[in-house]
Design a protein around this motif. Sequence first.
Motif, short mmCIF file in Angstrom:
data_model
loop_
_atom_site.label_atom_id
_atom_site.label_comp_id
_atom_site.label_asym_id
_atom_site.label_seq_id
_atom_site.Cartn_x
_atom_site.Cartn_y
_atom_site.Cartn_z
N ALA A 7 0.83 -1.20 0.00
CA ALA A 7 0.00 0.00 0.00
C ALA A 7 0.87 1.25 0.00
O ALA A 7 1.89 1.32 0.69
CB ALA A 7 -0.92 0.01 1.22
N ALA A 8 0.46 2.24 -0.76
CA ALA A 8 1.22 3.49 -0.86
C ALA A 8 1.26 4.22 0.48
O ALA A 8 2.20 4.98 0.75
CB ALA A 8 0.60 4.38 -1.93
N SER A 9 0.27 4.00 1.31
CA SER A 9 0.18 4.72 2.58
C SER A 9 1.01 4.10 3.70
O SER A 9 1.15 4.68 4.77
CB SER A 9 -1.28 4.79 3.03
N VAL A 74 -4.87 -8.97 2.77
CA VAL A 74 -5.60 -7.80 2.29
C VAL A 74 -4.83 -7.14 1.17
O VAL A 74 -3.59 -7.07 1.19
CB VAL A 74 -5.86 -6.80 3.45
N ASP A 75 -5.54 -6.65 0.15
CA ASP A 75 -4.91 -5.99 -0.99
C ASP A 75 -4.38 -4.61 -0.59
O ASP A 75 -4.97 -3.93 0.26
CB ASP A 75 -5.91 -5.81 -2.13
N PRO A 76 -3.29 -4.17 -1.21
CA PRO A 76 -2.73 -2.85 -0.87
C PRO A 76 -3.70 -1.71 -1.16
O PRO A 76 -3.77 -0.74 -0.39
CB PRO A 76 -1.48 -2.76 -1.75
N GLU A 77 -4.47 -1.81 -2.24
CA GLU A 77 -5.43 -0.75 -2.55
C GLU A 77 -6.50 -0.64 -1.47
O GLU A 77 -6.98 0.45 -1.16
CB GLU A 77 -6.10 -1.03 -3.90
N VAL A 79 -6.06 -1.22 1.74
CA VAL A 79 -5.46 -0.52 2.88
C VAL A 79 -5.52 0.99 2.65
O VAL A 79 -5.90 1.76 3.54
CB VAL A 79 -4.01 -0.98 3.09
N ASP A 80 -5.16 1.43 1.44
CA ASP A 80 -5.19 2.86 1.13
C ASP A 80 -6.60 3.43 1.21
O ASP A 80 -6.82 4.52 1.74
CB ASP A 80 -4.61 3.10 -0.26
N GLN A 81 -7.58 2.70 0.70
CA GLN A 81 -8.96 3.16 0.72
C GLN A 81 -9.50 3.22 2.15
O GLN A 81 -10.21 4.18 2.52
CB GLN A 81 -9.83 2.23 -0.12
N LEU A 82 -9.15 2.24 2.96
CA LEU A 82 -9.62 2.23 4.34
C LEU A 82 -9.04 3.41 5.12
O LEU A 82 -9.75 4.06 5.90
CB LEU A 82 -9.23 0.91 5.02
N LEU A 83 -7.78 3.70 4.89
CA LEU A 83 -7.15 4.84 5.56
C LEU A 83 -7.81 6.14 5.16
O LEU A 83 -8.08 7.01 6.01
CB LEU A 83 -5.66 4.89 5.25
N ALA A 84 -8.10 6.30 3.87
CA ALA A 84 -8.73 7.53 3.40
C ALA A 84 -10.09 7.74 4.07
O ALA A 84 -10.44 8.86 4.46
CB ALA A 84 -8.89 7.49 1.88
N ARG A 85 -10.85 6.68 4.24
CA ARG A 85 -12.16 6.81 4.88
C ARG A 85 -12.02 7.12 6.36
O ARG A 85 -12.79 7.91 6.92
CB ARG A 85 -12.96 5.52 4.69
N ALA A 186 -16.09 -0.76 7.09
CA ALA A 186 -16.30 -0.55 5.65
C ALA A 186 -16.71 -1.88 5.05
O ALA A 186 -15.86 -2.74 4.78
CB ALA A 186 -15.02 -0.02 4.99
N LEU A 187 -18.00 -2.07 4.84
CA LEU A 187 -18.51 -3.36 4.40
C LEU A 187 -18.21 -3.65 2.94
O LEU A 187 -18.30 -4.80 2.51
CB LEU A 187 -20.02 -3.43 4.64
N ASP A 188 -17.85 -2.63 2.17
CA ASP A 188 -17.55 -2.86 0.76
C ASP A 188 -16.05 -3.12 0.53
O ASP A 188 -15.63 -3.36 -0.60
CB ASP A 188 -18.00 -1.68 -0.09
N LEU A 189 -15.26 -3.05 1.59
CA LEU A 189 -13.85 -3.39 1.51
C LEU A 189 -13.64 -4.71 2.25
O LEU A 189 -14.22 -4.93 3.31
CB LEU A 189 -12.98 -2.30 2.14
N ARG A 190 -12.75 -5.56 1.73
CA ARG A 190 -12.66 -6.89 2.31
C ARG A 190 -11.22 -7.32 2.56
O ARG A 190 -10.28 -6.86 1.92
CB ARG A 190 -13.33 -7.93 1.42
N ALA A 191 -11.10 -8.21 3.52
CA ALA A 191 -9.85 -8.92 3.78
C ALA A 191 -10.20 -10.39 3.93
O ALA A 191 -11.32 -10.74 4.35
CB ALA A 191 -9.17 -8.40 5.04
N THR A 192 -9.29 -11.26 3.60
CA THR A 192 -9.51 -12.70 3.74
C THR A 192 -8.83 -13.18 5.02
O THR A 192 -7.62 -13.01 5.21
CB THR A 192 -8.94 -13.47 2.54
#
Length: 254
Positions: A7-9, A74-77, A79-85, A186-192
Amino acid sequence: MRRAAGAASVSAIRLIDNHSNDGVPERVAALFADDSRFSMQKRADNPGFGTACNQGAASCDSDWLLFLNPDCDVDPETVDQLLARAQAAVNPGVIGLASRTPSGQLERATTRLLPSCSRLLFGPRQAQLDVAKPWQEVEAGSGALMLISRRLFEQLGGFDRDFFLHAEDLDLMARARKFGAQNYVALDLRATHHQGSSSQQRPWFVAWHKHVNLARFLWRHPQHVGDRLLWPALALGLMVHGVWEAARIAIRRQ
């Protein structure tokens, strides 16, 4: 961990080894040998998950902290989206996402209510959320992945050292709410979540601590009038069940 690190963040990566002997920390360190963000600290003891997380947090200066279970992917993208929210949220507490099994099923821990004596005995145990809404406040989410601001984490004193294994995530979320923060998922973001590397290695040990720490949590965080009166009987039941489950697992593995 390796995917999340993309993740960039992510500015710092910390691995705290609680005196393991399986060679996994060394293999992880080899993967990050050329990454200046990575640092591993090996302990001569095992003080528990929460204490190790506190140590990792203290070893960096990032404004946000992501606590990630070793069995969570979890995908890097993401992680970045979760941080932004989280950064855009009002008074954010502990932030989570949709924790799913390898088959894609949503784990119940994603939208759970904080447990209490009365809830365990009479219900309800699950929050009723609108799965169509991508961002919702919850009492508690999955502990497999937790994002929290450093400022709040330090104000709360980090993870409670008394919780050696299990319920330390619930305790942190409960204290965040008492502090006035709001936990979100964030229910639309997922981790396995691949469910339990530690529980596979020492299942009887994990089973015992799971029951002990749930009893500890129930005492410290009553949710309803009468919970403290119900606690002695429920705690005794948890201890008996913990001994029985640990013994059953040990016998089965012989």
